[in-house]
Design a protein around this motif. Structure first.
Motif, PDB file in Angstrom:
ATOM      1  N   HIS A  29      29.060  43.098  41.888  1.00 31.39           N
ATOM      2  CA  HIS A  29      30.522  42.968  41.929  1.00 31.39           C
ATOM      3  C   HIS A  29      31.182  44.246  42.441  1.00 31.39           C
ATOM      4  O   HIS A  29      32.230  44.210  43.071  1.00 31.39           O
ATOM      5  CB  HIS A  29      31.094  42.538  40.568  1.00 31.39           C
ATOM      6  CG  HIS A  29      30.654  43.378  39.400  1.00 31.39           C
ATOM      7  ND1 HIS A  29      31.334  44.492  38.997  1.00 31.39           N
ATOM      8  CD2 HIS A  29      29.607  43.260  38.556  1.00 31.39           C
ATOM      9  CE1 HIS A  29      30.717  45.022  37.951  1.00 31.39           C
ATOM     10  NE2 HIS A  29      29.664  44.291  37.659  1.00 31.39           N
ATOM     11  N   ILE A  30      30.544  45.402  42.193  1.00 32.94           N
ATOM     12  CA  ILE A  30      31.099  46.671  42.676  1.00 32.94           C
ATOM     13  C   ILE A  30      30.773  46.873  44.155  1.00 32.94           C
ATOM     14  O   ILE A  30      31.611  47.312  44.944  1.00 32.94           O
ATOM     15  CB  ILE A  30      30.603  47.834  41.795  1.00 32.94           C
ATOM     16  CG1 ILE A  30      31.383  47.788  40.473  1.00 32.94           C
ATOM     17  CG2 ILE A  30      30.761  49.186  42.489  1.00 32.94           C
ATOM     18  CD1 ILE A  30      31.011  48.810  39.460  1.00 32.94           C
ATOM     19  N   ASP A  33      33.214  45.379  47.047  1.00 39.27           N
ATOM     20  CA  ASP A  33      34.517  45.920  47.426  1.00 39.27           C
ATOM     21  C   ASP A  33      34.466  47.385  47.862  1.00 39.27           C
ATOM     22  O   ASP A  33      35.481  48.048  47.929  1.00 39.27           O
ATOM     23  CB  ASP A  33      35.453  45.816  46.208  1.00 39.27           C
ATOM     24  CG  ASP A  33      36.558  44.813  46.469  1.00 39.27           C
ATOM     25  OD1 ASP A  33      36.432  44.029  47.420  1.00 39.27           O
ATOM     26  OD2 ASP A  33      37.561  44.830  45.713  1.00 39.27           O
ATOM     27  N   GLU A  89      35.968  52.364  41.206  1.00 39.15           N
ATOM     28  CA  GLU A  89      35.258  51.282  41.885  1.00 39.15           C
ATOM     29  C   GLU A  89      35.227  49.976  41.086  1.00 39.15           C
ATOM     30  O   GLU A  89      34.585  49.012  41.499  1.00 39.15           O
ATOM     31  CB  GLU A  89      33.836  51.720  42.267  1.00 39.15           C
ATOM     32  CG  GLU A  89      32.903  52.085  41.117  1.00 39.15           C
ATOM     33  CD  GLU A  89      32.944  53.564  40.746  1.00 39.15           C
ATOM     34  OE1 GLU A  89      33.988  54.210  40.961  1.00 39.15           O
ATOM     35  OE2 GLU A  89      31.939  54.074  40.197  1.00 39.15           O
ATOM     36  N   ILE A  91      36.071  46.433  39.771  1.00 36.42           N
ATOM     37  CA  ILE A  91      36.757  45.292  40.362  1.00 36.42           C
ATOM     38  C   ILE A  91      37.274  44.403  39.239  1.00 36.42           C
ATOM     39  O   ILE A  91      37.009  44.618  38.060  1.00 36.42           O
ATOM     40  CB  ILE A  91      35.886  44.516  41.358  1.00 36.42           C
ATOM     41  CG1 ILE A  91      34.752  43.832  40.614  1.00 36.42           C
ATOM     42  CG2 ILE A  91      35.365  45.406  42.459  1.00 36.42           C
ATOM     43  CD1 ILE A  91      34.774  42.379  40.834  1.00 36.42           C
ATOM     44  N   ASN A  92      38.031  43.424  39.638  1.00 42.42           N
ATOM     45  CA  ASN A  92      38.763  42.629  38.661  1.00 42.42           C
ATOM     46  C   ASN A  92      37.927  41.507  38.043  1.00 42.42           C
ATOM     47  O   ASN A  92      38.049  40.359  38.426  1.00 42.42           O
ATOM     48  CB  ASN A  92      39.996  42.056  39.361  1.00 42.42           C
ATOM     49  CG  ASN A  92      40.924  41.423  38.373  1.00 42.42           C
ATOM     50  OD1 ASN A  92      40.775  41.602  37.179  1.00 42.42           O
ATOM     51  ND2 ASN A  92      41.883  40.682  38.876  1.00 42.42           N
ATOM     52  N   SER A 101      43.542  44.847  36.391  1.00 43.40           N
ATOM     53  CA  SER A 101      43.185  44.574  37.778  1.00 43.40           C
ATOM     54  C   SER A 101      42.056  45.491  38.189  1.00 43.40           C
ATOM     55  O   SER A 101      41.525  46.243  37.392  1.00 43.40           O
ATOM     56  CB  SER A 101      44.412  44.823  38.640  1.00 43.40           C
ATOM     57  OG  SER A 101      44.924  46.100  38.344  1.00 43.40           O
ATOM     58  N   SER A 102      41.742  45.477  39.433  1.00 41.67           N
ATOM     59  CA  SER A 102      40.705  46.374  39.941  1.00 41.67           C
ATOM     60  C   SER A 102      41.199  47.822  39.844  1.00 41.67           C
ATOM     61  O   SER A 102      42.402  48.071  39.708  1.00 41.67           O
ATOM     62  CB  SER A 102      40.410  46.040  41.392  1.00 41.67           C
ATOM     63  OG  SER A 102      41.521  46.387  42.187  1.00 41.67           O
TER      64      SER A 102
END
Ligand SMILES: *[C@@H]1O[C@H](CO)[C@@H](O)[C@H](O)[C@H]1NC(C)=O
Ligand SMILES: *[C@@H]1O[C@H](CO)[C@@H](O)[C@H](O)[C@H]1NC(C)=O
Length: 306
Positions: A29-30, A33, A89, A91-92, A101-102
């Motif tokens: 997930h990191i 983004d 870093e 993310i949401n 949020s992120s």
């Protein structure tokens, strides 16, 4: 393993998979983004706190936030540490109560000077931090206590990969196969750049040994000047015991579907030398031999006991 979607009322955290990004394993997930993170442009007054996971970044973030607020009790209770400081870093994936949020989105809503935490190795820190000459604090903890803490954290953090047995977890740590890659390269990367980039390099063990001295070092590095009383308050508010009992730092605000603190507390022990309760003599010897090879040249003065 089935990656389950989150329903509206119930959060089912899928355990992260690790994916390599420029040779470093990161939670999927990191990793997703990371281009947006690399492009992040800080304000010159922003303060970066970097660390390998489980090395004292939450502790340091709390100290820095306190220093910026003169160490009054209300300031450290105004919001969860994850709201007062941003995890670059992140993310949401979390429900709004613990992080709206992120990290990047959160930063847009904060006013400089912002306290920004990262676990990224130095080569992945957004260049903007160096271009703007942001104050950067690195905190390092001895390898053996870090791996022990990371192991327990993997058990309670249901968003992290399955830890597996202790023996293989230590093996993975030694071979850079855990999230954020090799601990060795992480601590060396910032160590080697500390003068060139004016990084304040702290040791978890020094902070345990003489918290007041280290709080004062941080204060001076940040060009702040607080009264002796205020420094005293900060030292008191940021002891392990007080942070464990502070609902704004002990992660009781995180849902148990993510951090299950019945398995292990986020603020677990906070000690130097707990590795002795986990490593067998054979594991310790094998670890030391590997450590020598990877760390000898760097000569970083880690303490494994006080
Ligand atoms: C967090 O702090 C609150 C208030 O002291 C306490 O009731 C709670 O048990 C703590 N939670 C954890 C997980 O330590
Ligand atoms: C947390 O862990 C405990 C002990 O294993 C378990 O009984 C409980 O159901 C877990 N809670 C959540 C929300 O997963």
């Amino acid at each position: 393993k089935d990656k389950q979607a989150m329903s509206e009322n119930q959060t089912v955290m899928p355990r992260a998979l690790l994916v390599p990004v420029k040779g470093i394993l990161l939670p999927d997930h990191i990793a997703k983004d990371l281009d947006a993170v690399s492009a992040f442009c800080p304000h010159p007054s922003d303060i970066l706190i970097a660390a390998f996971p489980k090395s004292g970044s939450t502790w340091t973030a709390e100290i820095v936030d306190q220093l910026l607020h003169n160490g009054d009790v209300e300031s450290c209770r105004r919001a969860p540490i994850t709201v007062r400081t941003a995890f670059l870093e992140a993310i949401n994936i979390l429900p709004p109560i613990c992080r709206k949020s992120s990290g990047l989105h959160q930063l847009k809503e904060m006013a400089p000077p912002r306290v920004i935490k990262t676990h990224l190795p130095i080569q992945m820190v957004p260049v903007g931090f160096w271009e703007k000459k942001c104050k950067t604090i690195y905190v390092a903890r001895n390898a053996k206590d870090t791996v022990v803490s990371f192991y327990h954290f993997h058990h309670m953090n249901l968003a992290s990969p399955e830890p597996g047995p202790w023996e293989s977890f230590v093996h993975k740590f030694m071979h850079g196969e855990l999230a954020w890659g090799y601990w060795h390269d992480h601590v060396k990367g910032f160590w080697e750049e500390q003068e060139k980039r004016d990084i304040l390099y702290l040791f978890y063990e020094d902070m345990k040994e003489n918290p007041r001295r280290e709080v004062e070092r941080i204060m001076k590095y940040l060009d702040l000047s607080l009264s002796d009383d205020d420094i005293g308050h900060i030292v008191e508010l940021t002891t392990f015991k007080n942070m464990k009992e502070n609902p704004m730092t002990n992660f009781s605000f995180f849902p148990p579907e993510i951090y299950n603190q019945s398995i292990s507390k986020f603020m677990r022990k906070g000690e130097v030398g707990d590795w002795k309760n986990h490593f067998t003599p054979e594991q310790s010897a094998a670890f030391d031999e590997d450590y020598e090879k990877k760390m000898k040249q760097a000569n970083i003065p880690f303490k494994t006991e006080l």
